[in-house]
Enzyme design. Structure first.
Site: not given
Length: 214
Positions: A68, A73, A126-127, A168-169, A172
């Protein structure tokens, strides 16, 4: 809804971001854009630019690789995210985590709410927080509403690992990182997780590191 002049700076920034081609640079923890979240999308980019931006998010997510990616991000404060998970995991992991393939999806202005009270806790990364993972307890099932990239309404229930990805997304887009919800005693490097906590569930990690599970 803003005027054309209000929208121009954001559209110009996205054009500049896309000009280099290829995967977009990722923003990491500590950058304010990750804490501001995103403003509702109401046409700021226009259909053609939105399509190009969505494709760039897909390319970036796959290259990372991740399951995702949210617009903040990559430094863009809009409520847009992409998700996709081919779920190449062993059967025992699939069963324990409910990790099943999730086709590519675009989420525009998504909002989720828990369905029921069941919660599940697993290691999550997480990226935008490279190199680390931590156990996060999340709703096991959620209802997601919003739109897709074409403005069509979304109203869908997700469970298992797809529900975790959706939460999660969407978090963000609210300026929330997974670390805000994590069991801090579980925090571990990718290497430590691979060496010690790669089991399908985090029960052993909870006993050894001293944190509670739901």
């Amino acid at each position: 809804m803003g005027t054309a002049n209000d929208r121009a700076p954001l559209a110009e920034r996205v054009e500049q971001l896309l000009a280099e081609g290829g995967p977009l640079p990722l923003v990491t923890a500590g950058d304010p854009v990750l804490r501001r979240g995103g403003e509702p999308y109401d046409g700021q980019l226009g259909p053609a630019l939105l399509a190009r931006f969505v494709e760039a998010l897909r390319v970036t997510m796959r290259a990372a690789p991740g399951v995702g990616l949210a617009a903040p991000q990559v430094g863009v404060g809009l409520r847009i995210a992409v998700i996709e998970d081919p779920a190449p995991v062993p059967e025992e992991v699939r069963v324990a985590r409910g990790r099943v393939p999730l086709p590519f999806r675009v989420l525009v202005n998504p909002v989720y709410e828990p369905v029921g009270t069941a919660r599940a806790a697993f290691y999550e990364g997480c990226l935008s927080v490279p190199g680390y993972q931590a156990v996060v307890a999340r709703a096991a099932e959620v209802r997601l509403t919003g739109q897709d990239e074409h403005g069509r309404a979304l109203d869908e229930v997700f469970h298992g690992w797809p529900a975790r990805i959706v939460q999660h997304e969407t978090d963000h887009l609210d300026g929330t990182l997974y670390l805000d919800r994590a069991e801090t005693r579980s925090l571990a490097t990718h290497q430590a997780v691979a060496e010690h906590w790669s089991q399908p569930t985090p029960e052993r990690a909870a006993r050894s590191l001293g944190f509670d599970l739901p």
